[in-house]
Design a protein around this motif. Structure first.
Motif, mmCIF file in Angstrom:
data_model
loop_
_atom_site.group_PDB
_atom_site.id
_atom_site.type_symbol
_atom_site.label_atom_id
_atom_site.label_comp_id
_atom_site.label_asym_id
_atom_site.label_seq_id
_atom_site.Cartn_x
_atom_site.Cartn_y
_atom_site.Cartn_z
ATOM 1 N N ASP A 68 -2.295 45.498 60.638
ATOM 2 C CA ASP A 68 -3.052 44.260 59.987
ATOM 3 C C ASP A 68 -4.006 44.023 61.248
ATOM 4 N N GLN B 111 -2.204 51.089 53.456
ATOM 5 C CA GLN B 111 -3.453 50.469 54.038
ATOM 6 C C GLN B 111 -3.177 49.226 53.885
ATOM 7 N N PRO B 112 -3.370 48.403 55.435
ATOM 8 C CA PRO B 112 -3.069 47.019 55.640
ATOM 9 C C PRO B 112 -3.428 45.994 55.263
ATOM 10 N N GLU B 113 -2.506 45.142 54.638
ATOM 11 C CA GLU B 113 -2.717 44.301 53.754
ATOM 12 C C GLU B 113 -4.243 43.281 54.437
ATOM 13 N N THR C 216 -7.267 44.274 56.305
ATOM 14 C CA THR C 216 -7.778 44.732 57.596
ATOM 15 C C THR C 216 -9.174 44.195 58.289
ATOM 16 N N THR C 217 -9.695 45.450 58.759
ATOM 17 C CA THR C 217 -10.597 45.155 59.837
ATOM 18 C C THR C 217 -11.887 44.330 59.191
ATOM 19 N N GLU C 218 -12.299 44.675 58.424
ATOM 20 C CA GLU C 218 -13.353 43.707 57.461
ATOM 21 C C GLU C 218 -12.975 42.406 56.764
ATOM 22 N N ARG C 219 -12.155 42.492 56.236
ATOM 23 C CA ARG C 219 -11.363 41.366 55.975
ATOM 24 C C ARG C 219 -10.849 40.605 57.223
ATOM 25 N N SER D 277 -7.636 46.708 62.357
ATOM 26 C CA SER D 277 -6.057 47.057 62.009
ATOM 27 C C SER D 277 -6.584 48.435 61.931
ATOM 28 N N ARG D 278 -4.826 49.194 61.205
ATOM 29 C CA ARG D 278 -4.815 50.439 61.131
ATOM 30 C C ARG D 278 -4.037 50.788 59.882
ATOM 31 N N THR D 279 -4.594 52.129 59.196
ATOM 32 C CA THR D 279 -4.051 52.812 58.733
ATOM 33 C C THR D 279 -2.605 53.213 58.496
ATOM 34 N N ALA E 1 1.079 51.206 59.298
ATOM 35 C CA ALA E 1 -0.242 50.682 58.954
ATOM 36 C C ALA E 1 0.355 48.542 59.318
#
Length: 571
Positions: A286, A335-337, A339-342, A301-303, A284
């Motif tokens: 970030d 999941q990344p800590e 994320t793209t959304e965050r 980010s990447r799963t 994963a």
């Protein structure tokens, strides 16, 4: 004239004559017998052999000489012992072996009226063995010595799958010479030309050749017959059998039965590495934020996809001997800590804090180091919850990176070293972080107070310790902008403002006056005296005008001694 004849008298005379003739004949026979016995007594019976040597018809001395000559080569020849395909020789003289010539021909000559003896002498055909003398202590010592070269150490067989190839080493039976029975054998049959087959005690290896062949056929040949196919999630890849070979061993139990054994950790590591190389698993990742000037952009980010390490060994080892040679492995998604959304939601929204410190723009190497460190720091982004380290950002200060020598404090005295001066950047950064409200993890004030910095709110730095390290506890990412022009350096934090931070400072306490020092060394740097003291700075956190919490920073300063340099080359 007429003579009278007495029949009884004539008959008696004839009887006497007959008896006399018989007695004479017997006498002649006896004399002949005794003469023959006397003649035979001085010679060995004809066609007589002793130890295979012909001595018939010879007088004793000649017979002894013939026997000595006939057995000379045989009795001097090394005694050969054989056992299990190995041979060893013994010197008969050193082993205490000797032919007794006199005993060997004893009783073959000598006067005897025994008809059997006389007939034997006359008819011949006698055959007898040699008589020997044996020093058993010497023979035992010689046999014991020879036993070492006839011994065979037992050797366990083995099976391995090195490099993916099956290798079988057959076991070897061990043998040890039985000394006392061998001594008896040699003593009873020496001398002879044929080797002595020595009795031995055999020792059998724990694992038989049959067991090794069973494991080879039932497991090893199948396991190494080709690659196995692995399916992980929606990805498939092949794993060569040779890659798994180092994880396979073949221990035997107390009964000599082999069970293939697997190194679980090694199998997991091998399969995991192969899956990663094949793209079947990825870590994963970030999201990251980069800046073109003040404009941010988000790298998504990447799963992550990973194998379940607890569910690898079983399917893979079973596949080694299965008909389809295939293993289906379970995967886990992570999941990344950050994320793209965050990342997008926490992009900087404005100025959080800024701080400026000042210096002499003509400060030489010190100024050059400040400007280089500020350029390196500029543009750093710290995500929410991320940890910042100034030493990590700047790295070791070396000439190769462009750093020059500048003023530093070492053991309470001014000196010079590469990167000297960047503590001004560290202090400026510390104050920007202080008023942004981040959580400090590591910092250290200078050894003595320097007037260009605020009391109790400054941070020196060296590599690798002390560092200027803190955690971004605001609600957004922090974009650090740093620049140095003229005689100042400014650090500004852009992000999402969470607190209004103010500061108070206590009066100085525990004041200690400096000492006067005269230093004649050429490395001496003049120092102006400054008292030492303790001071407390309080950081006050406010939200919507209300105090949320306070935090005290206690700082101790040593006195800066009054140093006078007397060497003409001193600064």
């Amino acid at each position: 004239m007429t003579t009278d004849f007495d029949p009884d008298t004539g008959q008696a005379r004839r009887k006497r004559v007959a008896v006399a003739s018989l007695i004479g004949a017997l006498t002649l026979l006896i004399v002949g017998y005794v003469g023959a016995a006397a003649w035979a007594s001085g010679r060995v019976p004809s066609d007589t052999t002793v130890g295979g040597v012909q001595v018939g018809g010879l007088k004793p001395a000649a017979a002894r000489a013939a026997l000595a000559k006939g057995i000379a080569e045989r009795s001097a020849a090394p005694v050969t012992l054989t056992a299990g395909g190995k041979t060893a020789t013994i010197d008969p003289a050193q082993a205490g072996l000797e032919v007794d010539l006199d005993e060997s021909i004893a009783d073959l000559t000598g006067f005897s009226l025994n008809p059997i003896n006389v007939l034997g002498h006359l008819t011949g055909g006698v055959s007898r063995s040699l008589e020997t003398r044996v020093d058993e202590d010497k023979l035992r010592a010689a046999v014991t010595k020879a036993a070492t070269s006839l011994a065979i150490a037992p050797k366990e067989g083995s099976i391995a799958v090195t490099g993916g190839k099956v290798t079988v080493v057959q076991p070897v039976k061990g043998q040890d010479l039985e000394v006392d029975p061998t001594v008896e054998l040699v003593a009873s049959a020496w001398p002879r030309n044929a080797p002595f087959v020595a009795p031995v005690t055999e020792s059998t290896p724990k694992v038989s050749g049959e067991e090794l062949q069973r494991v080879k056929t039932e497991f090893a040949d199948k396991a190494m017959s080709g690659p196995i196919g692995i399916k992980a999630g929606d990805k498939t890849f092949e794993l060569p059998a040779a890659a798994l070979a180092p994880a396979i061993t073949f221990p035997a139990d107390s009964e000599g039965r082999i069970t293939p054994t697997f190194d679980d950790k090694r199998i997991v590591a091998t399969v995991t590495a192969a899956a990663e190389k094949a793209g079947a698993t990825v870590e994963a990742k970030d999201a990251t934020v980069s800046f073109a000037g003040a404009r941010p952009s988000v790298i998504p980010s990447r799963t992550g996809v990973a194998l379940d390490p607890t569910k690898i060994v079983g399917p893979v080892t079973e596949a080694l001997t299965s008909d389809d040679r295939a293993a289906n492995l379970a995967v886990t998604v992570s999941q990344p800590e950050f994320t793209t959304e965050r990342a997008k939601a926490t992009l900087p929204k404005g100025l959080i804090s800024t701080f400026t410190t000042y210096f002499n723009a003509n400060g030489g190497g010190r100024v050059s180091n400040i400007r280089l460190a500020a350029r390196t720091l500029n543009g750093t982004y710290v995500p929410p919850g991320g940890t910042f380290s100034l030493n990590e950002v700047l790295g070791r200060r070396t000439p190769e990176k462009g750093y020059v020598k500048g003023g530093v404090i070492s053991e309470g005295r001014l000196s010079e070293n590469y990167g000297g001066g960047i503590s001004q950047v560290s202090t400026t950064l510390f104050n920007a972080a202080f008023f942004a409200g981040v959580e400090f993890k590591q910092y250290m004030a200078h050894g003595f107070y320097i007037s260009r910095y605020p009391e109790g709110r400054e941070a020196t730095i060296s590599y690798p310790y002390p560092d200027n390290r803190w955690v971004n506890t605001t609600d957004g990412g922090i974009h650090i902008r740093a620049n140095s022009t003229g005689g100042q350096v400014t650090v500004a934090f852009y992000g999402t403002k969470k607190w209004d931070v103010t500061s108070t400072k206590s009066p100085r306490r525990n004041i200690v006056q400096p000492k006067k020092i005269t230093d004649p060394s050429p490395e001496c740097i003049t120092q102006a005296p400054t008292p030492g003291f303790d001071v407390t700075v309080t950081r006050i956190f406010k939200q919507r005008g209300a105090v949320v919490r306070t935090q005290a920073f206690n700082t101790h300063y040593n006195p800066e001694d009054d140093v006078t340099c007397t060497h003409p080359d001193a600064k």
